[in-house]
Write an enzyme that holds these catalytic residues in place. Sequence first.
Site, short mmCIF file in Angstrom:
data_model
loop_
_atom_site.label_atom_id
_atom_site.label_comp_id
_atom_site.label_asym_id
_atom_site.label_seq_id
_atom_site.Cartn_x
_atom_site.Cartn_y
_atom_site.Cartn_z
N ASP A 73 0.82 -1.21 0.00
CA ASP A 73 0.00 0.00 0.00
C ASP A 73 0.86 1.26 0.00
O ASP A 73 1.86 1.34 0.71
CB ASP A 73 -0.92 -0.03 1.23
N HIS A 74 0.45 2.25 -0.77
CA HIS A 74 1.09 3.56 -0.83
C HIS A 74 2.60 3.48 -0.98
O HIS A 74 3.35 4.01 -0.17
CB HIS A 74 0.73 4.40 0.39
N HIS B 286 -7.69 10.93 4.70
CA HIS B 286 -7.22 9.72 5.35
C HIS B 286 -7.45 9.83 6.87
O HIS B 286 -7.38 10.91 7.43
CB HIS B 286 -5.71 9.52 5.13
N GLY B 287 -7.70 8.73 7.47
CA GLY B 287 -7.78 8.68 8.91
C GLY B 287 -9.06 9.22 9.52
O GLY B 287 -9.17 9.32 10.74
#
Length: 108
Positions: free
Chosen positions: A11-12, A106-107
């Site tokens: 991921d990422h 995000h988050g």
Amino acid sequence: EDGVPLLVALDHCGDDAAIDAHLSMLDHVMADGSHLDFSDNMSWTASVVRRTPGVSVEAELGKLAGEEDGLAVAERDAKMTDPDVVAEFVETTGVHALAVTVGNVHGA
């Protein structure tokens, strides 16, 4: 073996060496070129797709504010995805999935 399917995703990742080093065990990679300008992101992402046959490649176009996987983007540095360039990006790169920024974070 119990026959349970398993998918391994990176991921990422914006690091060619990390992608290449783990390629033999990957089913999916989120090739994150969001730190690059549009042209460089498109070129780099296309190179990832070419190097990873049989691996699902997702790209990120735009920059999400917030924090995920230890990566943080301040709200002032976030950048919405320009819908006028999405088709060109997908057609040129050959990605299987595209993460876009449409005001999400995000988050959250």
